[in-house]
Design a protein around this motif. Structure first.
Motif, PDB file in Angstrom:
ATOM      1  N   VAL A 191      -3.080  39.448  40.262  1.00 23.11           N
ATOM      2  CA  VAL A 191      -1.873  39.085  39.524  1.00 23.11           C
ATOM      3  C   VAL A 191      -1.981  37.626  39.105  1.00 23.11           C
ATOM      4  O   VAL A 191      -2.119  36.725  39.940  1.00 23.11           O
ATOM      5  CB  VAL A 191      -0.613  39.316  40.368  1.00 23.11           C
TER       6      VAL A 191
ATOM      7  N   SER B 156       3.154  35.800  35.756  1.00 22.72           N
ATOM      8  CA  SER B 156       3.483  37.222  35.590  1.00 22.72           C
ATOM      9  C   SER B 156       4.839  37.558  36.218  1.00 22.72           C
ATOM     10  O   SER B 156       5.302  36.856  37.125  1.00 22.72           O
ATOM     11  CB  SER B 156       2.402  38.085  36.239  1.00 22.72           C
TER      12      SER B 156
ATOM     13  N   CYS C 270       5.091  43.584  38.921  1.00 23.89           N
ATOM     14  CA  CYS C 270       3.663  43.693  39.241  1.00 23.89           C
ATOM     15  C   CYS C 270       3.460  44.217  40.660  1.00 23.89           C
ATOM     16  O   CYS C 270       2.598  45.071  40.900  1.00 23.89           O
ATOM     17  CB  CYS C 270       2.978  42.340  39.077  1.00 23.89           C
TER      18      CYS C 270
ATOM     19  N   ASN D  77      -1.197  39.635  32.804  1.00 16.58           N
ATOM     20  CA  ASN D  77      -0.519  39.857  34.076  1.00 16.58           C
ATOM     21  C   ASN D  77      -1.443  40.314  35.204  1.00 16.58           C
ATOM     22  O   ASN D  77      -1.611  39.606  36.189  1.00 16.58           O
ATOM     23  CB  ASN D  77       0.617  40.872  33.893  1.00 16.58           C
TER      24      ASN D  77
ATOM     25  N   VAL E  42       4.283  45.378  31.451  1.00 16.64           N
ATOM     26  CA  VAL E  42       3.306  44.666  32.263  1.00 16.64           C
ATOM     27  C   VAL E  42       1.953  44.894  31.602  1.00 16.64           C
ATOM     28  O   VAL E  42       1.617  46.023  31.232  1.00 16.64           O
ATOM     29  CB  VAL E  42       3.275  45.186  33.713  1.00 16.64           C
TER      30      VAL E  42
END
Length: 384
Positions: A297, A301, A306, A110, A57
Motif C-alpha cells: 500500500v 492511499s 485498501c 494505491n 482503489v
C-alpha cells in the motif's frame, strides 16, 4: 431465507465439493451477500454508503494470467460487495513501475503487486510506505510468518504490505531437445551451453542475470566474491541468447512457439504452459532463486478501503482461487488452511509452511549494490 443462512448453506456446498470455487464466488456476488455477513469473504466489507468518499482503489500488477486471476476471483467480487471499483493497471518491470510512482501525484497509485523484499525496502527507503492497521486485516493471522518477518524487520515491526504469494525463477526447458537428466546434471550451466546457441532466453532483469551468473561461476549469489567472473558469465549468456524477454507473456510465447528451448522462467508461467499441453520441463537448480510477492500500500492511499481489500484477498476462498488461477502458491500457511488439491502440486509449494528450502535475495546486500550493478548490466546488455 435470511442472508446469513443462505451464505452458510452456500459455503457448506462449496466445502462439500458440490460447487467449485469459481461458482461459489460468483454466486456470492450475484446473491448480494455482501454486507454484514460474519465468517466469509465478505464478512468485514462495508458498503459504499459507509465510504462515500472512496469510489475506487487502483491496483497495479504483472498482467497476463496473473491479472486475469486477480480480476476474476478478487476484484470483481469485491466491487460487487462494496461498490468500490478496483482499477487495475499493469507493468512489465519493477524499475519502470517505481519511476511512474515517483513521478505521480499522492494517491494516484494505491496497491502494487511487488516482487520481493528488495522492492519493499526500496519503496520504504524512498518514503513511500504506510502503516497498515492490522486489526482491519484479521486474515493476516493465516499468513506464513516466515514471509512477514523480512518486511517487519525493514519497517521496525510494522507492515506496509501483506505477503500474498511466492514462487521460484528456475530453469525451463523444452523436453524435445533437453532431457530431465541433462537439465539436472547441468543445472544453471544449461543457460550457457553452446549447444543451444540462439535457442536460449533470459529475463532482462539485472538481479536475475547476476544471480544465475553467480551460480554458473560457483558462487553464493548473496555473497559474491569475484564480480569479474560474474560479468563474464553474464556476457557469455548474452552472446548465446536469442533474446532477453521482458514479461511473462513474452516468456510463454517464446517457449510455446519453440523460438527458444532453454531459459530461466517464473514457476507459475511455466506451470501455465504445462497445463496448456506444452512439454516443458522445470527445475529449481541448487541455489536457485525464490521470491515472494506482496500487496504493497503506497503512501497517500485510502487506507481503510485498501485494508479492506487486502483482508478480502487473504480470505482463503479468494486467495486459493487466485493461486489456482495464477499458478503461484498463496502466502497462507498450509498448517492453518486447507489449500485444496491443486495448490500442493504447484512448483515451489512448501507443505511445511517454513520455506526453509528456498533461497531468497538478501535485501540489504542487493540494495547496497543496486546502483553499480544495475548500471553495469545496462552496459553489458547493450553489448559492452
Amino acid at each position: 431465507m435470511d442472508e446469513s443462512t443462505r451464505y452458510e448453506r452456500l459455503l457448506a456446498r462449496y466445502r462439500d465439493g458440490d460447487i467449485d470455487r469459481r461458482t461459489f464466488l460468483k454466486m456470492l456476488g450475484l446473491a448480494g451477500m455482501a454486507a454484514g455477513l460474519a465468517g466469509g469473504p465478505f464478512g468485514l466489507l462495508t458498503p459504499r454508503e459507509a465510504k462515500a468518499a472512496v469510489e475506487q482503489v487502483r491496483f497495479d500488477g504483472w498482467g497476463g494470467v496473473v491479472s486475469e486471476a486477480f480480476r476474476e476471483y478478487a476484484f470483481n467480487p469485491y466491487t460487487r460487495a462494496t461498490g468500490i471499483e478496483v482499477v487495475d493497471g499493469t507493468f512489465g518491470g519493477a524499475d519502470e513501475y517505481l519511476a511512474r510512482v515517483r513521478a505521480s501525484q499522492p494517491g494516484e497509485f494505491n496497491i502494487a503487486h511487488l516482487s520481493g523484499v528488495f522492492d519493499y525496502a526500496r519503496y520504504d527507503g524512498l518514503g513511500l510506505s504506510t502503516t497498515l492497521d492490522e486489526d482491519n486485516i484479521p486474515n493476516l493471522k493465516l499468513v506464513i510468518e516466515t514471509l512477514q518477518k523480512p518486511f517487519r524487520r525493514i519497517t521496525d515491526g510494522r507492515l506496509s504490505a501483506v505477503p500474498y504469494d511466492y514462487g521460484t525463477t528456475g530453469i525451463a526447458y523444452n523436453r524435445k531437445y533437453v532431457s530431465d537428466e541433462e537439465a539436472r546434471d547441468k543445472g544453471a550451466k544449461l543457460l550457457i551451453d553452446e549447444r543451444f546457441k540462439d535457442k536460449i532466453g533470459g529475463w532482462s532483469e539485472w538481479k536475475t542475470r547476476i544471480w544465475y551468473a553467480a551460480l554458473q561461476t560457483g558462487q553464493d549469489p548473496n555473497d559474491i566474491e569475484d564480480m569479474d567472473a560474474v560479468w563474464d558469465a553474464v556476457r557469455q549468456h548474452r552472446d548465446l541468447a536469442l533474446k532477453y524477454w521482458s514479461s511473462g507473456a513474452e516468456l510463454m510465447s517464446l517457449l510455446g512457439e519453440e523460438e527458444i528451448y532453454v531459459t530461466e522462467g517464473w514457476s507459475g508461467r511455466i506451470r501455465a504452459l504445462q497445463d496448456q499441453g506444452h512439454d516443458i520441463g522445470y527445475l529449481d537448480p541448487p541455489g536457485g532463486l525464490a521470491w515472494q510477492e506482496c500487496l504493497f500500500v503506497i503512501k497517500g492511499s485510502p487506507m481503510a478501503a485498501c485494508e479492506e481489500l487486502l483482508n478480502f484477498m487473504l480470505e482463503p476462498e479468494v486467495a486459493i482461487a487466485v493461486a489456482e488461477g495464477q499458478n503461484y502458491p498463496p502466502a497462507l500457511n498450509p498448517k492453518k488452511v486447507d489449500l485444496g488439491e491443486k495448490v500442493p502440486t504447484l512448483p515451489a509449494f512448501d507443505p511445511s509452511g517454513t520455506l526453509a528450502s528456498l533461497n531468497f535475495f538478501d535485501p540489504a546486500y542487493w540494495n547496497d549494490h543496486e546502483g553499480q550493478w544495475s548500471k553495469t548490466f545496462g552496459r553489458v546488455q547493450r553489448g559492452y
